[in-house]
Design an enzyme around this catalytic site. Structure first.
Site, short mmCIF file in Angstrom:
data_model
loop_
_atom_site.label_atom_id
_atom_site.label_comp_id
_atom_site.label_asym_id
_atom_site.label_seq_id
_atom_site.Cartn_x
_atom_site.Cartn_y
_atom_site.Cartn_z
N ARG A 1 1.20 -1.31 0.20
CA ARG A 1 0.28 -0.15 0.21
C ARG A 1 1.18 1.37 -0.16
NH1 ARG A 1 -2.28 -4.11 3.25
NH2 ARG A 1 -5.10 -4.69 2.68
N LYS B 1 -1.08 -1.53 7.26
CA LYS B 1 -2.39 -1.39 7.29
C LYS B 1 -3.15 -2.10 8.53
CE LYS B 1 -6.61 0.17 5.22
NZ LYS B 1 -7.35 -0.11 3.94
N HIS C 1 -4.42 -8.78 3.40
CA HIS C 1 -5.89 -8.24 3.11
C HIS C 1 -6.53 -9.20 4.33
CE1 HIS C 1 -6.35 -8.52 -1.29
NE2 HIS C 1 -6.35 -7.22 -1.06
#
Length: 436
Positions: A257, A296, A387
């Site tokens: 990311r 994240k 994810h």
């Protein structure tokens, strides 16, 4: 003799507190500090008692010159008489007004504790310890703007599923589907917290799932595979700064990311082990906004480095190896590369970043190629894409270790796949040459 409103206002403080009687046992108590209180003297069960009717005014305040300021009247004479009359009504029924007032206050405190707003703030304060500050602020703002005006004052014990859905409908109606769905998630979390803390026994928020319209999925634009050679050639011939060109290559090879890449530090790279470990939280760099952002998913994320990725890092080290950041801003080496740098470069290369290819779309390209190849376990791909949410120590460890040998082979396969595209051999090397 009854008091007048003017007399009550004009009574001045003296060295000692004194009383001024009104009627029916009501009197005004004037204190030395200028505060005045309404009191009611009454008898119940043969005992004399006093009932605090209310506050006429608070202690006297003074201006800069030491002169008393006009008092703000809180309970007027007329209001005090009405309250005293209500208290006498309770006394006539054998009810002690002082006990009744205390019970009312206790019930009011209970009512506040049961309000949706109270529970929501309590839930938020606990959840915020696990969140980054900017995320915690966004969640709180979302509650204050969208839910508190409608649900804030309501007792959580009285709220039904239909009430919660009705609170979400105006958000849905204005087309803010992402906000509506995030508010729905917050409501469900707040009610789970209410059950867990014993405020309610059943959770009506369970039944709001699926009540909102589904927002259309926004896919980040990515080129079809047959245009990969074109993309790679344009990156190679990019006429901009070498740092930007290398950033695009490294981003495509690692498909991480934006914030994970932009705030990358040299001390996170282990060239000998050929891995880059993105920490859950980074040490903040003074003056660099959001520099504390790490993975994240709030857990260490291991990125195996292919031979090609290591070669890019060698070139990058020649440019920025004397600093902390791998990809600093060209204007200020203490700051990180701008969030829009890669997208700007793609536009200069002739791509529409809204419809053709954007930086985040590198993740889409990699995920599609790895999944559609059929050579890699879905779990390994998902773990490498980072994810999966992980909230426990065990889960974080599992993420760090699970499928790692296969992920090492997978990342090398992806780099070789890109090389094959550039040389004109559009069929990638067999995954079975790498995957065990």
């Amino acid at each position: 003799m009854s008091l007048s409103a003017l007399a009550a206002k004009n009574f001045q403080p003296q060295a000692k507190a004194y009383k001024k009687a009104d009627e029916g046992g009501l009197f005004l108590l004037v204190n030395p500090n200028g505060s005045k209180y309404w009191r009611l003297k009454y008898r119940l069960d043969g005992k004399e008692n006093l009932f605090g009717v209310g506050v006429y005014c608070r202690p006297t305040k003074f201006d800069a010159k030491g002169q008393p300021l006009p008092a703000t009247i809180i309970m007027t004479l007329a209001e005090a008489r009405a309250a005293a009359e209500a208290a006498r009504g309770l006394i006539a029924k054998g009810i002690d007004p002082s006990s009744s007032k205390r019970a009312d206050k206790q019930q009011a405190a209970v009512d506040i504790a049961q309000q949706f707003r109270t529970l929501a703030l309590e839930w938020h304060s606990k959840a915020a310890t696990r969140w980054k500050p900017d995320h915690a602020n966004r969640v709180l703002n979302r509650l204050e703007l969208n839910l508190f005006p409608v649900l804030g004052h309501r007792a959580i014990t009285d709220l039904k599923a239909r009430d919660l859905i009705e609170a979400l409908r105006p958000i849905e109606a204005r087309g803010a589907m992402d906000v509506a769905n995030r508010c729905s998630q917050a409501i469900q979390a707040i009610f789970r917290y209410a059950v867990q803390t014993g405020r309610i026994d059943t959770n009506p928020a369970i039944d709001i799932t699926g009540a909102l319209a589904t927002a259309p999925t926004i896919h980040r634009p990515a080129l079809p595979f047959n245009r990969l050679p074109e993309l790679l050639t344009r990156i190679d011939h990019f006429g901009g700064h070498d740092l930007t060109k290398l950033a695009m290559r490294f981003c495509l090879l690692t498909f991480v990311r934006s914030s994970e890449l932009r705030f990358m530090r040299w001390d996170e790279v282990n060239r000998k082990a050929a891995v880059w470990v993105i920490p859950a939280v980074r040490e903040a760099i003074e003056g660099v906004k959001h520099s504390e952002r790490g993975s994240k998913m709030r857990a260490e994320h291991v990125v195996p480095l292919s031979r090609q990725a290591l070669a890019v890092l060698t070139d990058l080290h020649a440019l920025t190896g004397d600093g902390v950041l791998v990809l600093p801003s060209r204007v200020n080496h203490q700051a990180a590369m701008s969030d829009g740098t890669i997208n700007k470069a793609l536009r200069l290369m002739g791509y529409d970043t809204k419809t053709e290819q954007c930086g985040h779309g590198f993740r889409t390209l990699a995920c599609s190629a790895l999944t559609e190849s059929g050579h890699w376990e879905v779990g390994a791909v998902e773990l490498q894409m980072s994810h999966m949410e992980r909230n426990t120590v065990r889960a974080a460890y599992t993420h760090k270790a699970e499928h790692l040998p296969q992920r090492v082979a997978m990342m090398q396969w992806w780099a070789d796949y890109l090389d094959a595209q550039q040389t004109g051999d559009h069929v990638p090397p067999s995954a079975f040459d790498f995957a065990g």
